[in-house]
Design a protein around this motif. Structure first.
Motif, mmCIF file in Angstrom:
data_model
loop_
_atom_site.group_PDB
_atom_site.id
_atom_site.type_symbol
_atom_site.label_atom_id
_atom_site.label_comp_id
_atom_site.label_asym_id
_atom_site.label_seq_id
_atom_site.Cartn_x
_atom_site.Cartn_y
_atom_site.Cartn_z
ATOM 1 N N UNK A 14 -19.331 28.735 -17.284
ATOM 2 C CA UNK A 14 -18.316 27.934 -16.601
ATOM 3 C C UNK A 14 -18.970 26.674 -16.043
ATOM 4 N N UNK A 15 -18.513 25.508 -16.511
ATOM 5 C CA UNK A 15 -19.006 24.223 -16.004
ATOM 6 C C UNK A 15 -17.857 23.223 -15.997
ATOM 7 N N UNK A 16 -18.033 22.122 -15.278
ATOM 8 C CA UNK A 16 -16.939 21.184 -15.046
ATOM 9 C C UNK A 16 -16.331 20.616 -16.331
ATOM 10 N N UNK A 17 -17.158 20.359 -17.330
ATOM 11 C CA UNK A 17 -16.670 19.729 -18.555
ATOM 12 C C UNK A 17 -16.437 20.724 -19.685
ATOM 13 N N UNK A 18 -16.237 21.986 -19.337
ATOM 14 C CA UNK A 18 -15.980 23.006 -20.358
ATOM 15 C C UNK A 18 -14.636 22.750 -21.041
ATOM 16 N N UNK A 19 -14.495 23.160 -22.287
ATOM 17 C CA UNK A 19 -13.237 22.923 -22.995
ATOM 18 C C UNK A 19 -12.101 23.813 -22.484
ATOM 19 N N UNK A 20 -10.894 23.462 -22.842
ATOM 20 C CA UNK A 20 -9.713 24.255 -22.475
ATOM 21 C C UNK A 20 -9.781 25.608 -23.182
ATOM 22 N N UNK A 21 -9.404 26.664 -22.477
ATOM 23 C CA UNK A 21 -9.471 28.027 -23.021
ATOM 24 C C UNK A 21 -8.125 28.360 -23.656
ATOM 25 N N UNK A 69 -28.429 31.930 -12.142
ATOM 26 C CA UNK A 69 -29.731 32.206 -11.533
ATOM 27 C C UNK A 69 -30.193 33.638 -11.841
ATOM 28 N N UNK A 70 -29.232 34.552 -12.020
ATOM 29 C CA UNK A 70 -29.576 35.936 -12.331
ATOM 30 C C UNK A 70 -30.257 36.050 -13.693
ATOM 31 N N UNK A 71 -29.996 35.095 -14.576
ATOM 32 C CA UNK A 71 -30.549 35.135 -15.936
ATOM 33 C C UNK A 71 -31.601 34.043 -16.124
ATOM 34 N N UNK A 72 -32.342 33.736 -15.079
ATOM 35 C CA UNK A 72 -33.279 32.608 -15.117
ATOM 36 C C UNK A 72 -34.313 32.731 -16.235
ATOM 37 N N UNK A 73 -34.730 33.957 -16.550
ATOM 38 C CA UNK A 73 -35.727 34.130 -17.608
ATOM 39 C C UNK A 73 -35.172 33.745 -18.982
ATOM 40 N N UNK A 74 -33.860 33.957 -19.177
ATOM 41 C CA UNK A 74 -33.233 33.616 -20.452
ATOM 42 C C UNK A 74 -33.017 32.105 -20.590
ATOM 43 N N UNK A 75 -32.954 31.416 -19.442
ATOM 44 C CA UNK A 75 -32.715 29.968 -19.477
ATOM 45 C C UNK A 75 -34.007 29.155 -19.510
ATOM 46 N N UNK A 76 -35.136 29.823 -19.761
ATOM 47 C CA UNK A 76 -36.380 29.068 -19.896
ATOM 48 C C UNK A 76 -36.314 28.149 -21.117
ATOM 49 N N UNK A 77 -35.559 28.579 -22.116
ATOM 50 C CA UNK A 77 -35.218 27.689 -23.231
ATOM 51 C C UNK A 77 -33.853 27.102 -22.913
ATOM 52 N N UNK A 78 -33.692 25.775 -22.922
ATOM 53 C CA UNK A 78 -32.427 25.161 -22.500
ATOM 54 C C UNK A 78 -31.231 25.592 -23.353
ATOM 55 N N UNK A 79 -30.118 25.777 -22.692
ATOM 56 C CA UNK A 79 -28.865 26.146 -23.355
ATOM 57 C C UNK A 79 -27.914 24.955 -23.289
ATOM 58 N N UNK A 80 -27.392 24.562 -24.406
ATOM 59 C CA UNK A 80 -26.506 23.404 -24.478
ATOM 60 C C UNK A 80 -25.142 23.731 -23.872
ATOM 61 N N UNK A 81 -24.644 22.825 -23.027
ATOM 62 C CA UNK A 81 -23.319 22.969 -22.445
ATOM 63 C C UNK A 81 -22.298 22.103 -23.178
ATOM 64 N N UNK A 82 -22.666 20.852 -23.412
ATOM 65 C CA UNK A 82 -21.805 19.932 -24.154
ATOM 66 C C UNK A 82 -22.700 18.847 -24.766
ATOM 67 N N UNK A 83 -22.123 17.754 -25.176
ATOM 68 C CA UNK A 83 -22.893 16.700 -25.832
ATOM 69 C C UNK A 83 -23.906 16.039 -24.901
ATOM 70 N N UNK A 105 -29.176 19.645 -16.386
ATOM 71 C CA UNK A 105 -29.845 18.368 -16.590
ATOM 72 C C UNK A 105 -29.223 17.637 -17.779
ATOM 73 N N UNK A 106 -29.297 16.308 -17.783
ATOM 74 C CA UNK A 106 -28.859 15.559 -18.965
ATOM 75 C C UNK A 106 -29.785 15.874 -20.145
ATOM 76 N N UNK A 107 -29.217 16.051 -21.290
ATOM 77 C CA UNK A 107 -30.025 16.338 -22.477
ATOM 78 C C UNK A 107 -30.963 15.180 -22.809
ATOM 79 N N UNK A 108 -30.584 13.981 -22.392
ATOM 80 C CA UNK A 108 -31.370 12.792 -22.733
ATOM 81 C C UNK A 108 -32.749 12.781 -22.080
ATOM 82 N N UNK A 109 -32.929 13.503 -20.968
ATOM 83 C CA UNK A 109 -34.230 13.488 -20.291
ATOM 84 C C UNK A 109 -35.104 14.666 -20.699
ATOM 85 N N UNK A 110 -34.579 15.533 -21.565
ATOM 86 C CA UNK A 110 -35.348 16.698 -21.988
ATOM 87 C C UNK A 110 -36.228 16.340 -23.184
#
Length: 307
Positions: free
Chosen positions: A13-20, A109-123, A137-142
């Motif tokens: 769940x994030x602010x720019x998530x698509x309509x369900x 935060x409960x799944x912090x170990x799984x997020x060590x590799x970045x997960x894409x949210x949107x473009x 974080x913005x993908x552009x700075x990664x």
């Protein structure tokens, strides 16, 4: 966590998530946009104790809102989390998800170990663990162009279930689970009843043995025996209160604080604790959580009250 909850599809769940568009129940994993957290080395052992302290510790960070709280144990510290379920449900309603379609709620935060590799949210953005904290974080700075996706492996062991977000209808599997649970409970009550009956018989035997051992008790009525018990019980209760209060006050000591004066007797307690200004503010919160009465908190923390 609900023991009857089934595993639904897991959704970030994030602010720019698509309509369900698909009407069904979902398990939600909230991104940091929907919760506030703070790591604290609290002197508590159990989850409910940490949750009880969370409102006071997170008070300066939450602001306006009807917040609920939870906590995550991490090594010798606790991650305290505040979230506003009303705002979350309102946001999701605008995205096409009704409150009764929310099953379990998790925090990224409960799944912090799984997020060590970045997960894409949107473009534009992704979610990743940085210094043990999950952030967006913005993908552009990664420094990578490879992103993973959310899977059921990210699902934590424990989640929260808002009571008003559960459907009033029940599936077959859930009905069977409830029936099984009630059957187990009824078996437990029967076993508990038999245990109490056995305990009462044992207690009666002990009373008779005591009367035989101490002839002075033989002709005493139940009322007299009860009065003798109550007198000793009151003494034990008072001693226990003194021990508990001593334990509460001793937990306010650390490398940054020390007790200058401590007096505890049947009339009440008095304590003076020396600490720096920052530590005194933290000590105040912990003292309030333990229902200790603060007499002063200027240069030193002074406590005074009845047991």
């Amino acid at each position: 966590m609900s023991f009857l909850a089934t595993k639904e599809d897991l959704m970030l769940v994030h602010w720019d998530m698509p309509y369900i568009s698909k009407a069904k129940r979902y398990d939600l994993m909230l991104t940091p946009q929907f919760y506030i957290l703070k790591k604290e080395p609290l002197p508590v052992k159990y989850l409910y104790q940490a949750i009880k302290l969370a409102p006071a510790i997170l008070d300066e960070l939450t602001g306006e809102g009807d917040y609920s709280y939870t906590a995550i144990k991490e090594d010798d510290s606790w991650i305290l989390i505040a979230y506003d379920i009303v705002k979350i449900e309102s946001f999701l309603k605008d995205k096409g998800l009704a409150a009764n379609q929310i099953n379990q709620i998790y925090f990224s935060q409960q799944a912090k170990d799984h997020f060590k590799s970045p997960v894409e949210l949107d473009e534009k953005s992704a979610i990743v663990t940085v210094d043990d904290t999950v952030v967006m974080l913005p993908k552009s700075i990664m420094d990578t162009e490879e992103f993973t996706t959310l899977t059921n492996q990210f699902r934590p062991d424990r989640g929260v279930s808002p009571a008003h977000s559960r459907s009033s209808f029940m599936g077959t599997k859930q009905a069977i689970a409830i029936s099984t649970l009630l059957a187990l409970l009824s078996t437990g009550y029967i076993a508990e009843g038999l245990r109490y009956q056995s305990a009462l018989s044992s207690l009666e035997d002990k009373v008779n043995k005591a009367k035989n051992k101490y002839p002075s008790l033989k002709n005493k009525s139940s009322m007299v025996l009860n009065n003798l018990y109550q007198s000793n019980h009151e003494i034990d209760s008072l001693q226990r209160k003194i021990r508990d209060r001593l334990k509460d006050i001793s937990r306010l000591t650390s490398k940054n604080s020390k007790i200058d004066i401590l007096k505890i007797d049947t009339k009440g307690y008095q304590a003076t604790i020396t600490a720096d200004n920052k530590s005194i503010k933290e000590l105040q919160k912990h003292a309030k959580a333990k229902k200790l009465i603060i007499a002063s908190a200027k240069d030193k923390l002074k406590l005074k009250g009845a047991l």
